[in-house]
Design an enzyme around this catalytic site. Structure first.
Site, PDB file in Angstrom:
ATOM      1  N   THR A 111      10.203   6.147   2.192  1.00 26.89           N
ATOM      2  CA  THR A 111      11.487   6.321   1.740  1.00 26.89           C
ATOM      3  C   THR A 111      12.323   5.325   2.424  1.00 26.89           C
ATOM      4  O   THR A 111      13.409   4.958   2.047  1.00 26.89           O
ATOM      5  CB  THR A 111      11.940   7.818   2.584  1.00 26.89           C
ATOM      6  N   PHE A 112      11.639   4.979   3.870  1.00 27.61           N
ATOM      7  CA  PHE A 112      12.552   3.811   4.402  1.00 27.61           C
ATOM      8  C   PHE A 112      11.976   2.322   4.146  1.00 27.61           C
ATOM      9  O   PHE A 112      12.491   1.529   4.838  1.00 27.61           O
ATOM     10  CB  PHE A 112      12.717   4.385   5.787  1.00 27.61           C
ATOM     11  N   GLY A 113      11.333   2.156   3.225  1.00 27.50           N
ATOM     12  CA  GLY A 113      10.846   0.876   2.963  1.00 27.50           C
ATOM     13  C   GLY A 113       9.455   0.546   2.658  1.00 27.50           C
ATOM     14  O   GLY A 113       8.605   1.639   2.566  1.00 27.50           O
ATOM     15  N   GLU A 114       8.909  -0.336   2.296  1.00 29.53           N
ATOM     16  CA  GLU A 114       7.745  -0.687   1.723  1.00 29.53           C
ATOM     17  C   GLU A 114       6.663  -0.744   2.878  1.00 29.53           C
ATOM     18  O   GLU A 114       7.145  -1.298   4.052  1.00 29.53           O
ATOM     19  CB  GLU A 114       7.639  -2.029   1.110  1.00 29.53           C
TER      20      GLU A 114
ATOM     21  N   ILE B 269       0.831  -1.143   0.162  1.00 28.85           N
ATOM     22  CA  ILE B 269      -0.082  -0.035  -0.094  1.00 28.85           C
ATOM     23  C   ILE B 269       0.948   1.181  -0.022  1.00 28.85           C
ATOM     24  O   ILE B 269       0.242   2.219  -0.061  1.00 28.85           O
ATOM     25  CB  ILE B 269      -1.076  -0.151   1.180  1.00 28.85           C
TER      26      ILE B 269
ATOM     27  N   LYS C 279       5.330  -2.128   8.203  1.00 28.65           N
ATOM     28  CA  LYS C 279       6.353  -1.204   7.618  1.00 28.65           C
ATOM     29  C   LYS C 279       7.536  -1.761   7.682  1.00 28.65           C
ATOM     30  O   LYS C 279       8.030  -1.852   8.783  1.00 28.65           O
ATOM     31  CB  LYS C 279       6.017   0.126   8.272  1.00 28.65           C
TER      32      LYS C 279
ATOM     33  N   ASP D 236       7.022  16.402   9.942  1.00 30.06           N
ATOM     34  CA  ASP D 236       6.734  16.168   8.527  1.00 30.06           C
ATOM     35  C   ASP D 236       5.241  16.244   8.273  1.00 30.06           C
ATOM     36  O   ASP D 236       4.464  15.234   7.749  1.00 30.06           O
ATOM     37  CB  ASP D 236       7.251  14.644   8.131  1.00 30.06           C
TER      38      ASP D 236
ATOM     39  N   GLN E  34       5.215   3.098  -0.400  1.00 34.41           N
ATOM     40  CA  GLN E  34       6.362   2.727  -0.699  1.00 34.41           C
ATOM     41  C   GLN E  34       7.065   3.976   0.032  1.00 34.41           C
ATOM     42  O   GLN E  34       7.240   5.180  -0.520  1.00 34.41           O
ATOM     43  CB  GLN E  34       6.788   2.780  -2.189  1.00 34.41           C
TER      44      GLN E  34
END
Ligand SMILES: Nc1ncnc2c1ncn2[C@@H]1O[C@H](COP(=O)(O)OP(=O)(O)OP(=O)(O)O)[C@@H](O)[C@H]1O
Length: 467
Positions: free
Chosen positions: A81-84, A77, A100, A202, A79
């Protein structure tokens, strides 16, 4: 689902964790000493050491961490920055979760310190308006290239929608009551965060999730960090990295190089998100830091000492104002109120549905011609004050008069969720709105946001505009 606490090792620094977790309970890392361990053992080259550490991680047992096989992955669901990120189901309870994946590829220090920080903060942040971290789990890779390598996952309760997706879907009609309820949740979550002495760093609509039950949750703590409250203004604040917050949601002080910023950076982000509830697209979409400052000036008025006495103390003030094509144009009026008033009066104080969520049609005919939601506008104006000191704290904003006037915010927006048949992720994944979500810390806007604005914008080209 395990109710066990996170492993002891995860509460330590990553360096400590290397020694705390080992396969047979011995507290020594495998693979020899460190370069200057003083043991007299021959020094290993750095590459070999890294391999040894990786091996140690892969061989270690994690007695308090559930195996990821407790979850059945359903679909990808996101992508990050640090992983799928995967949607998954807990096999024993049927509960939906988001897994995550924590990228370990270039990690020299074992369990990534960024993920460790995220876990530690989320542990403290149990609150209905903050995403719930259920546990950390691990899995051994079966792929030939990475065989037996350990992968860690953060397991979150699953949220059906994200705010960016909801706002980009023209079929989603929000009433004033929906907007007010969601903004109240957003500010309440932010208040919890700031009371816990954590900066989000963020804030953006894509990082705001909404559960099936219609409860908004602040998410993505990958950039969050603890902060120290400045009790005495003579004591300098700690310096933090300046490259935080997605450009479109970045406040003037960050754009002017501030490194001793505080909670007000998140308050500006909350203001951008609040305005977006009516504009249905990010309100200031610059493609460079300079351009973002110009857009802020165009919408919120010129940045100068009159509105922000301390602006000249910002590290980049001189550089930015001496620029021949200055990103700090003077003589700009603040037009936020006049630009947004039209959109805000599309809905009545009784919370009737908007007739036109994009504000391109006629204003709501049931309203008196001079209706304006001044309280909403006043709150928005304060959140988007140029001077960070003039922005309210999240605590003050949560107590704003707008939330005490009719229509009163509800416990949730379940009725709105009931009108949306499928998850926003299912609606958008692979179709653009959530595809290619890279974290946006540099000058490039995130593609998904650019794509949200209009189908007419070709990939890779971004508007440089106010909504
Ligand atoms: N609890 C959740 N429920 C549903 N979807 C989620 C959840 N957590 C994350 N996602 C999806 O995965 C995406 C990436 O997650 P997240 O933002 O936490 O990762 P990240 O690596 O920090 O990403 P980014 O680079 O976008 O900031 C989200 O934008 C969202 O689409």
């Amino acid at each position: 689902m395990s109710s066990q606490p996170y492993p002891a090792a995860l509460h330590q620094s990553s360096t400590q964790s290397r020694t705390l977790i080992s396969q047979n309970g011995q507290n020594t890392p495998t693979g020899g000493g460190t370069p200057n361990s003083g043991t007299g053992a021959p020094e290993l080259d750095v590459r070999q050491q890294l391999l040894n550490y990786q091996k140690m991680f892969d061989q270690a047992a994690y007695p308090f961490i559930n195996d990821a096989s407790a979850y059945e992955k359903l679909s990808k669901i996101g992508q990050g920055t640090f992983g799928e990120v995967f949607k998954a189901r807990c096999k024993s309870t049927g509960r939906m979760v988001a897994l995550k994946k924590i990228l370990m590829a270039n990690e020299k220090e074992g369990f990534p310190i960024t993920a460790l920080r995220e876990v530690k903060m989320l542990e403290q942040l149990k609150h209905p308006n903050i995403i719930d971290l259920i546990e950390v789990c691990s899995a051994k890779s079966s792929a030939p290239a990475t065989k037996d390598r350990t992968t860690f996952y953060l397991v979150f309760s699953f949220c059906e929608h994200d705010l960016a997706g909801l706002l980009s879907n023209p079929k989603v009609r929000m009433s004033l009551l929906h907007i007010k309820t969601m903004i109240k949740h957003l500010i309440t979550g932010l208040n919890k965060l700031h009371r816990s002495k954590i900066l989000h760093r963020d804030m953006k609509a894509a990082n705001v999730l909404i559960s099936r039950e219609g409860v908004l949750k602040l998410a993505d703590f990958g950039l969050a960090r603890p902060f120290v409250q400045r009790e005495n203004s003579n004591v300098p604040r700690a310096l933090y990295t300046n490259r935080v917050v997605t450009l479109w949601y970045r406040p003037p002080e960050l754009l002017l190089g501030d490194r001793s910023y505080g909670t007000k950076i998140d308050v500006w982000g909350a203001g951008c998100i609040m305005a977006e509830m009516w504009t249905r697209q990010p309100i200031m979409q610059g493609d460079t830091e300079q351009r973002q400052l110009q857009l802020i000036s165009a919408l919120c008025g010129s940045i100068n000492q009159e509105v922000w006495p301390n602006c000249v103390k910002m590290p980049l003030w001189n550089a930015m104002s001496s620029d021949t094509n200055t990103p700090l144009p003077q003589g700009k009026k603040r037009v936020l109120r006049s630009k947004l008033r039209h959109l805000m009066r599309l809905d009545g104080p009784d919370g009737r549905s908007q007739s036109d969520p994009y504000g391109k049609g006629k204003p709501n005919e049931h309203l008196p011609a001079d209706f304006k939601d001044d309280d909403a506008m006043n709150l928005l104006e304060s959140l988007l004050a140029i001077d960070p000191d003039k922005r309210p704290t999240a605590d003050e904003a949560e107590d704003d008069i707008w939330f005490y006037k009719e229509p009163l915010p509800k416990a949730n927006v379940q009725d709105l969720m009931d009108t949306i048949p499928t998850s926003q992720f299912e609606y958008t994944v692979g179709k653009g709105a959530h595809a290619g979500r890279g974290r946006h810390h540099n000058n490039q806007p995130r593609p998904n946001q650019a794509q949200r604005q209009s189908n007419a914008i070709p990939a890779g080209q971004y508007r440089d505009t106010i909504f």
